[in-house]
Design a protein around this motif. Structure first.
Motif, PDB file in Angstrom:
ATOM      1  N   ASN A  41       0.857  -1.186   0.000  1.00  0.00           N
ATOM      2  CA  ASN A  41       0.000   0.000   0.000  1.00  0.00           C
ATOM      3  C   ASN A  41       0.890   1.231   0.000  1.00  0.00           C
ATOM      4  O   ASN A  41       2.067   1.136   0.310  1.00  0.00           O
ATOM      5  CB  ASN A  41      -0.844   0.069   1.260  1.00  0.00           C
ATOM      6  N   TYR A  42       0.285   2.352  -0.243  1.00  0.00           N
ATOM      7  CA  TYR A  42       1.066   3.577  -0.294  1.00  0.00           C
ATOM      8  C   TYR A  42       0.336   4.681   0.447  1.00  0.00           C
ATOM      9  O   TYR A  42      -0.832   4.931   0.191  1.00  0.00           O
ATOM     10  CB  TYR A  42       1.272   3.955  -1.760  1.00  0.00           C
ATOM     11  N   THR A  44       0.933   8.685   2.529  1.00  0.00           N
ATOM     12  CA  THR A  44       1.880   9.779   2.608  1.00  0.00           C
ATOM     13  C   THR A  44       1.461  10.809   3.648  1.00  0.00           C
ATOM     14  O   THR A  44       0.276  10.988   3.909  1.00  0.00           O
ATOM     15  CB  THR A  44       2.075  10.415   1.217  1.00  0.00           C
ATOM     16  N   TRP A  59       5.724   3.283   2.045  1.00  0.00           N
ATOM     17  CA  TRP A  59       5.378   2.057   1.339  1.00  0.00           C
ATOM     18  C   TRP A  59       5.123   0.986   2.374  1.00  0.00           C
ATOM     19  O   TRP A  59       6.033   0.578   3.095  1.00  0.00           O
ATOM     20  CB  TRP A  59       6.540   1.613   0.438  1.00  0.00           C
ATOM     21  N   SER A  72      11.978  -6.211  -3.505  1.00  0.00           N
ATOM     22  CA  SER A  72      13.214  -5.460  -3.302  1.00  0.00           C
ATOM     23  C   SER A  72      13.077  -4.079  -3.926  1.00  0.00           C
ATOM     24  O   SER A  72      13.752  -3.142  -3.553  1.00  0.00           O
ATOM     25  CB  SER A  72      14.403  -6.203  -3.900  1.00  0.00           C
ATOM     26  N   ASN A  73      12.142  -3.965  -4.856  1.00  0.00           N
ATOM     27  CA  ASN A  73      11.804  -2.655  -5.416  1.00  0.00           C
ATOM     28  C   ASN A  73      11.468  -1.636  -4.358  1.00  0.00           C
ATOM     29  O   ASN A  73      11.712  -0.462  -4.515  1.00  0.00           O
ATOM     30  CB  ASN A  73      10.525  -2.769  -6.254  1.00  0.00           C
ATOM     31  N   TYR A  74      10.831  -2.104  -3.296  1.00  0.00           N
ATOM     32  CA  TYR A  74      10.251  -1.151  -2.364  1.00  0.00           C
ATOM     33  C   TYR A  74      11.284  -0.472  -1.503  1.00  0.00           C
ATOM     34  O   TYR A  74      11.142   0.674  -1.167  1.00  0.00           O
ATOM     35  CB  TYR A  74       9.179  -1.832  -1.507  1.00  0.00           C
ATOM     36  N   TYR A  75      12.311  -1.223  -1.123  1.00  0.00           N
ATOM     37  CA  TYR A  75      13.271  -0.501  -0.306  1.00  0.00           C
ATOM     38  C   TYR A  75      14.398   0.102  -1.132  1.00  0.00           C
ATOM     39  O   TYR A  75      15.240   0.797  -0.611  1.00  0.00           O
ATOM     40  CB  TYR A  75      13.773  -1.342   0.874  1.00  0.00           C
ATOM     41  N   ARG A 182      18.646  11.638  -7.836  1.00  0.00           N
ATOM     42  CA  ARG A 182      18.081  10.294  -7.847  1.00  0.00           C
ATOM     43  C   ARG A 182      17.836   9.724  -6.457  1.00  0.00           C
ATOM     44  O   ARG A 182      16.954   8.936  -6.240  1.00  0.00           O
ATOM     45  CB  ARG A 182      19.004   9.353  -8.617  1.00  0.00           C
ATOM     46  N   LYS A 185      13.907  12.823  -3.932  1.00  0.00           N
ATOM     47  CA  LYS A 185      13.628  14.120  -4.516  1.00  0.00           C
ATOM     48  C   LYS A 185      13.507  15.173  -3.445  1.00  0.00           C
ATOM     49  O   LYS A 185      13.019  14.942  -2.369  1.00  0.00           O
ATOM     50  CB  LYS A 185      12.320  14.052  -5.296  1.00  0.00           C
ATOM     51  N   LYS A 190       5.064  22.589  -0.750  1.00  0.00           N
ATOM     52  CA  LYS A 190       3.783  22.902  -1.384  1.00  0.00           C
ATOM     53  C   LYS A 190       2.812  23.319  -0.299  1.00  0.00           C
ATOM     54  O   LYS A 190       3.014  23.031   0.869  1.00  0.00           O
ATOM     55  CB  LYS A 190       3.263  21.678  -2.099  1.00  0.00           C
ATOM     56  N   ARG A 194      -1.210  16.824   3.016  1.00  0.00           N
ATOM     57  CA  ARG A 194      -1.911  15.609   2.622  1.00  0.00           C
ATOM     58  C   ARG A 194      -2.600  14.861   3.733  1.00  0.00           C
ATOM     59  O   ARG A 194      -3.503  14.120   3.512  1.00  0.00           O
ATOM     60  CB  ARG A 194      -0.938  14.668   1.977  1.00  0.00           C
TER      61      ARG A 194
ATOM     62  N   GLU B 172       9.419   7.686 -12.704  1.00  0.00           N
ATOM     63  CA  GLU B 172      10.343   6.600 -12.406  1.00  0.00           C
ATOM     64  C   GLU B 172       9.700   5.494 -11.577  1.00  0.00           C
ATOM     65  O   GLU B 172      10.274   5.003 -10.615  1.00  0.00           O
ATOM     66  CB  GLU B 172      11.579   7.127 -11.653  1.00  0.00           C
ATOM     67  N   GLN B 181      -1.179  -6.402  -6.942  1.00  0.00           N
ATOM     68  CA  GLN B 181      -2.269  -6.892  -6.097  1.00  0.00           C
ATOM     69  C   GLN B 181      -3.539  -7.186  -6.888  1.00  0.00           C
ATOM     70  O   GLN B 181      -4.304  -8.070  -6.523  1.00  0.00           O
ATOM     71  CB  GLN B 181      -2.552  -5.927  -4.959  1.00  0.00           C
ATOM     72  N   THR B 233       1.489   9.369  -5.232  1.00  0.00           N
ATOM     73  CA  THR B 233       0.338   9.320  -4.318  1.00  0.00           C
ATOM     74  C   THR B 233      -0.943   9.653  -5.048  1.00  0.00           C
ATOM     75  O   THR B 233      -1.971   9.016  -4.849  1.00  0.00           O
ATOM     76  CB  THR B 233       0.447  10.388  -3.211  1.00  0.00           C
ATOM     77  N   PHE B 236      -2.023   6.853  -7.213  1.00  0.00           N
ATOM     78  CA  PHE B 236      -2.605   5.795  -6.381  1.00  0.00           C
ATOM     79  C   PHE B 236      -4.041   6.129  -5.998  1.00  0.00           C
ATOM     80  O   PHE B 236      -4.950   5.314  -6.143  1.00  0.00           O
ATOM     81  CB  PHE B 236      -1.776   5.625  -5.100  1.00  0.00           C
ATOM     82  N   GLU B 327      19.351 -13.292  -2.229  1.00  0.00           N
ATOM     83  CA  GLU B 327      19.463 -12.212  -1.269  1.00  0.00           C
ATOM     84  C   GLU B 327      18.642 -12.487  -0.003  1.00  0.00           C
ATOM     85  O   GLU B 327      18.795 -11.813   0.988  1.00  0.00           O
ATOM     86  CB  GLU B 327      19.033 -10.887  -1.892  1.00  0.00           C
TER      87      GLU B 327
END
Lengths: 204, 399
Positions: A41-42, A44, A59, A72-75, A182, A185, A190, A194, B172, B181, B233, B236, B327
């Protein structure tokens, strides 16, 4: 004042309360039987700390081992990690070790890690000796928090600490104009806040 | 296991005349092959449950954790007995197919069958059909199938909805962050029951390919809003709102059956080939980061030190390691819980060992069956101080 935008991940065994902690913090919601998280889930939230403000992009990942194959994408590029265990479940604490190990070898070098011993409202059923947990985290030089997503105990403090540690660890980058560096950011603040978007049930 | 193919075959004639839930039940059972399996193995399910009643495994624990977290708001799960029903189905499946065991997502699929009026044993066989006939190969087991599938979807998104793909590129991010999911639960909790049922009508009629179309359709419907978004966000939220707004199954069917989303079988095969290649490259890249021998030994000893049973017996044993990928190390006692299954591990000998570690890579030798793997590496011959290092396992000859 500038806002630092950063990604953090929640990690830990299944049903320890990763989603609940994130939801409690971001939306002040608590459901006893939170629907189980598949994949991620996401959420913020913009956090004000004395040094500035940090936008935490959280995340919230699935607890089950095999999702790691795709997770592994998430961290990747995460600046902070919240590793959660359930104080009433020994096994979930053992997992903390392997997560720390994995993060130290695979994640960003300066990733900030905090550990949450969750469900501290269920003190009677505690299986993890508190001094043991504290000692372990002290050795690892990681902050440990007693939390309860149910009562909200410790939740705010933990995320604040995470935010300020991340701020400290990355403030060097804040000085640079780096609009799109990279490694996280950094954008000018703003006006939007949120945390009050009032959306229901962030749980997919 | 019957190897289903990624994508599935699509037939165009989906003129379904399902009006009532009992018609639907009958249609799905027949169409999926569940009815056939059920009538030929009428006692199988109950026997499986009975035989394994007193056993537990890491899966049975994981299943238990998810029982109350599967459609907690559905009327069906207001009855406390229904948790036991769901537990039976998932547990039985984990014993039927230890290679898959239990994976989060399966709870939603099985739970959906139950909430749609299928009986316990029917839901079990439907779950069997879904996993073994409809979903791509290696889906819930190692999840390589999921990775391949997400690649395929990414290709499709690029060709069908290039503007949306561009937004993801700019931020990105990978579309899979949102879609995994949806795919792994077959939309079971993305949409309300009636919409899910209608989508599954099509899946059982036409095959797995429908899954891609539905995701494309969601992004298409949200396209206008996505294009204005500057942050993940917002995307999503916007996609989630779009999903919540889809409540009329008829209208939605017309959307995802649009020509724009139809996928030619040959094209799908081609995409699949490319996706497999890319995923293999990614996996082998990850293996370059593998743990060193020293690190592995460190992990073993720290595990043994913290394990109560080891402490009591003063043994450096009982650790069994699964390498999900290089890993990750999963400390796992699954096989010790199955003491009677001598075919796999000779437990008494293992208990005498000083240090035992079995390294298993992601389907290292192409064997689908873990049991076969262990037979071949002769774990049954283990005496003292047996140690298989990850690298040894990888280099072992299996012929």
């Amino acid at each position: 004042m500038a806002t630092m935008e950063c990604k953090i991940v929640t990690l830990g065994e299944g049903r320890v309360g990763k989603t609940s902690l994130a939801l409690k913090y971001v939306k002040n919601e608590f459901h006893k039987d939170e629907i189980s998280t598949v994949n991620a889930n996401y959420l913020t939230k913009l956090v004000q700390i004395p040094q500035g403000s940090v936008q935490l992009n959280i995340w919230d990942t699935a607890g089950q081992e095999r999702f790691r194959a795709i997770a592994s994408n998430y961290y990747r590029q995460a600046k902070g990690a919240l590793i959660v265990y359930d104080i009433t479940d020994r096994k979930s604490f053992d997992k903390v070790v392997s997560w720390i190990k994995e993060l130290k070898s695979q994640a960003e070098k300066n990733i900030v890690i905090v550990v949450a011993g969750n469900k501290c409202d269920m003190e009677k059923e505690r299986q993890i000796n508190r001094p043991e947990a504290l000692e372990f985290c002290r050795k690892m030089q990681i902050r440990h928090f007693d939390t309860s997503a149910k009562s909200g105990n410790g939740v705010e403090e933990m995320f604040m600490e995470l935010a300020s540690q991340i701020f400290e660890a990355n403030k060097g980058e804040l000085g640079q104009s780096g609009r799109n560096s990279r490694r996280g950011k950094i954008t000018v603040e703003k006006t939007k806040h949120r945390e009050n978007s009032g959306k229901k049930g962030g749980c997919c | 296991m019957k190897g289903s193919i990624i994508g599935g075959v699509e037939n165009k004639n989906s003129e379904l005349k399902i009006k009532t839930s009992s018609q639907r039940r009958k249609y799905w059972l027949e169409r999926s092959g569940a009815m056939y399996e059920m009538s030929f193995n009428s006692l199988y399910y109950y026997r499986l449950l009975k035989e394994k009643r007193n056993y537990s495994s890491k899966y049975t624990q994981q299943i238990e954790r998810d029982l109350h977290r599967t459609f907690p708001n559905d009327e069906y799960f207001k009855n406390p007995k229904s948790f036991e029903t769901l537990q039976n189905i998932l547990t039985a499946y984990s014993w039927r197919n230890p290679n898959v065991g239990y994976c989060q997502g399966m709870n939603f699929i099985a739970g959906r069958f139950l909430t749609l009026g299928f009986s316990e044993v029917e839901s079990f066989w439907m779950l069997v059909q879904v996993i073994e006939r409809y979903l791509p190969f290696e889906y819930y087991s190692t999840m390589t199938g999921v990775m391949i599938d997400q690649k395929i979807f990414d290709f499709l998104l690029r060709s069908r909805l290039p503007k949306v793909a561009k937004v993801f590129d700019r931020l990105e991010i990978n579309s899979s962050l949102i879609t995994v999911q949806w795919f792994t639960c077959m939309y079971a909790y993305t949409f309300p029951k009636n919409v899910v049922a209608r989508i599954w009508d099509d899946i059982f009629t036409e095959g797995y390919g429908v899954i891609y179309r539905v995701s494309l359709a969601i992004f298409w419907m949200a396209q206008k809003e996505i294009l204005n978004k500057r942050e993940l966000t917002e995307i999503f939220d916007c996609v989630e709102h779009k999903c919540l707004s889809i409540t009329n199954e008829q209208n939605f069917t017309t959307v995802y059956n649009k020509k724009l989303f139809r996928i030619n079988h040959l094209l799908l095969e081609k995409l699949k080939d490319t996706a497999i290649k890319e995923v293999n490259t990614e996996l082998s890249e990850r293996m370059d980061n593998k743990l060193t021998e020293k690190e592995i030994l460190g992990l073993i000893s720290s595990y043994c030190k913290n394990n109560d049973e080891c402490k009591q017996k003063n043994l450096m044993t009982t650790a069994y390691f699964t390498f999900l990928s290089d890993e990750n190390i999963d400390i796992d006692e699954y096989y010790f819980d199955r003491e009677n299954d001598k075919k796999i591990l000779n437990v008494s000998l293992l208990r005498e060992a000083d240090c035992v570690m079995v390294g298993k890579k992601n389907h290292i030798c192409g064997l689908e069956d873990e049991e076969e793997f262990y037979e071949r590496v002769h774990v049954t011959d283990v005496k003292s101080s047996f140690l298989v290092m990850a690298d040894d396992v990888r280099d072992m000859e299996f012929d």
